[in-house]
Design a protein around this motif. Structure first.
Motif, PDB file in Angstrom:
ATOM      1  N   GLU A  41      25.467   5.026 -21.885  1.00  0.00           N
ATOM      2  CA  GLU A  41      24.939   4.941 -20.523  1.00  0.00           C
ATOM      3  C   GLU A  41      23.900   6.024 -20.223  1.00  0.00           C
ATOM      4  O   GLU A  41      23.036   5.837 -19.376  1.00  0.00           O
ATOM      5  N   LYS A  42      23.973   7.130 -20.943  1.00  0.00           N
ATOM      6  CA  LYS A  42      23.102   8.269 -20.646  1.00  0.00           C
ATOM      7  C   LYS A  42      21.778   8.247 -21.411  1.00  0.00           C
ATOM      8  O   LYS A  42      20.922   9.097 -21.155  1.00  0.00           O
ATOM      9  N   HIS A  43      21.571   7.297 -22.342  1.00  0.00           N
ATOM     10  CA  HIS A  43      20.479   7.457 -23.303  1.00  0.00           C
ATOM     11  C   HIS A  43      19.626   6.204 -23.527  1.00  0.00           C
ATOM     12  O   HIS A  43      19.271   5.879 -24.656  1.00  0.00           O
ATOM     13  N   TRP A  44      19.259   5.535 -22.454  1.00  0.00           N
ATOM     14  CA  TRP A  44      18.409   4.353 -22.582  1.00  0.00           C
ATOM     15  C   TRP A  44      16.941   4.671 -22.306  1.00  0.00           C
ATOM     16  O   TRP A  44      16.068   3.806 -22.479  1.00  0.00           O
ATOM     17  N   GLY A  45      16.647   5.875 -21.860  1.00  0.00           N
ATOM     18  CA  GLY A  45      15.299   6.197 -21.405  1.00  0.00           C
ATOM     19  C   GLY A  45      14.244   6.233 -22.504  1.00  0.00           C
ATOM     20  O   GLY A  45      14.535   6.505 -23.671  1.00  0.00           O
ATOM     21  N   LEU A  46      13.010   5.976 -22.095  1.00  0.00           N
ATOM     22  CA  LEU A  46      11.848   6.188 -22.959  1.00  0.00           C
ATOM     23  C   LEU A  46      11.504   7.673 -23.010  1.00  0.00           C
ATOM     24  O   LEU A  46      10.813   8.131 -23.930  1.00  0.00           O
ATOM     25  N   TYR A  47      11.974   8.400 -21.995  1.00  0.00           N
ATOM     26  CA  TYR A  47      11.887   9.862 -21.949  1.00  0.00           C
ATOM     27  C   TYR A  47      13.308  10.408 -21.827  1.00  0.00           C
ATOM     28  O   TYR A  47      14.203   9.738 -21.312  1.00  0.00           O
ATOM     29  N   THR A  48      13.512  11.648 -22.270  1.00  0.00           N
ATOM     30  CA  THR A  48      14.796  12.306 -22.055  1.00  0.00           C
ATOM     31  C   THR A  48      14.941  12.666 -20.583  1.00  0.00           C
ATOM     32  O   THR A  48      13.988  12.565 -19.794  1.00  0.00           O
TER      33      THR A  48
END
Length: 355
Positions: A336-343
């Motif tokens: 859930e925490k790590h779908w971003g294109l950026y951190t």
């Protein structure tokens, strides 16, 4: 002459065979572009199906470390400066000129206001968030007991207020808001904020009566294919969610499985215009193991956006930035925490570095 004719027959036959097979030969899709050409042609939408003429879009939630939406004790929202930084990152070099917001809260209103005041080249699909009006404790894995009726009654009142706020914002920012989405995964069997289908239809009708923008509802592709006809009839377009990695697929099946999901909905609802309102690939996930990394995220993004452009499908990649407030607070490697294109610290991942 007779001898010459007989000796020519095998040659003519070979030539004829090559000519016929060449006419019907379709190159096999490569491993890096696993797209079935025939199915893709059948799935191609008219250009008018694109939101704002755009195929490439992104889901945006600007909550950084230590920030979060209202979880019962109020929200801790990003500052104006932080929102401006995010929106400039998102739209730099016209990477994304279309974003999706999920609710009509204070943070979303700030985003709309900033886009207008700063004259940013960004359009928005605005969300109306619906809270639970039904207790789905028997279907939702993380609801261990029934939701009290008084809470459901209070949620109903909050939902009506959220709908009125969505109408207000759509009319206040008509040059920013392209479409309004009523409810997010509020109909699937496994959610914790379930609302009855007939209730959502009534909400959709109210919103459509008071705004000029298109109105949609976002749901998992399986729900649309199995149960979506009545709701689809009330909408300007339908919005589907597809997540191959959540369904156990690795990257070699990522785009082909996505296309199969889309086709399943199109077969069930052939008259509907379809937007992919969520599709993504986690870069880290304890749940997915080796299936989650930045290389695979980059590949899925590139294949998905190429196919979406070819098929005239507006596709919102999930999501712009990692959100560490989500999921289990004791598991910082949770999907859930790590779908971003950026951190969450706004550092570009591999897909953005390549772009």
């Amino acid at each position: 002459m007779k001898k010459n004719l007989h000796t020519s027959i095998p040659v003519l036959a070979v030539i004829l065979f090559i000519s016929l097979t060449a006419c019907h030969f379709t190159p096999k899709a490569s491993k890096d572009n696993a797209v079935d050409n025939v199915d893709s042609l059948n799935l191609k939408q008219h250009q008018e199906a694109l939101l704002g003429g755009l195929s490439r879009a992104v889901c945006y939630s600007g909550f950084r470390s230590g920030q979060h939406p209202d979880r019962g004790e109020g929200a801790k929202n990003p500052s104006r400066e932080e929102i401006i930084e995010d929106l400039r990152l998102i739209s730099k070099d016209s990477l994304f000129n279309l974003i999706r917001l999920y609710d009509c809260g204070e943070n979303s209103e700030s985003v709309l206001q900033i886009i207008q005041e700063e004259q940013l080249d960004i359009k928005v699909m605005l969300g109306i968030w619906l809270r639970a009006e039904l207790s789905n404790h028997e279907g939702c894995a993380w609801l261990t007991e029934p939701i009290p009726q008084e809470e459901l009654d209070a949620n109903k009142k909050l939902n009506l207020l959220e709908i009125e706020k969505g109408i207000q914002l759509a009319n206040k920012y008509p040059n920013v808001v392209l479409a309004v989405n009523v409810g997010n995964e509020a109909l699937v069997d496994w959610n914790d904020h379930k609302v009855h289908n007939d209730t959502i239809i009534s909400y959709v009708k109210r919103v459509k009566h008071f705004i000029k923008q298109d109105v949609t509802v976002a749901e998992n592709y399986e729900w649309w294919a199995a149960q979506g006809q009545a709701l689809a009839n009330e909408l300007d377009f339908i919005s589907i969610h597809v997540y191959p990695v959540w369904e156990g697929k690795d990257i070699d099946e990522g785009i082909s499985y996505t296309i199969a999901n889309f086709k399943k909905v199109k077969d069930a609802l052939p008259e509907a215009s379809i937007v992919i309102s969520e599709a993504g690939w986690a870069s880290i996930a304890s749940e997915f193991g080796e299936r989650a990394n930045e290389d695979k995220q980059a590949r899925y993004y590139n294949e998905l956006m190429q196919w979406s452009e070819e098929m005239n499908i507006s596709t919102f990649f999930f999501e712009a930035f990692d959100e560490d407030w989500k999921g289990d607070p004791n598991n910082m490697l949770g999907a859930e925490k790590h779908w971003g294109l950026y951190t969450v610290d706004r550092k570009p991942k591999k897909v953005i570095s390549q772009l």
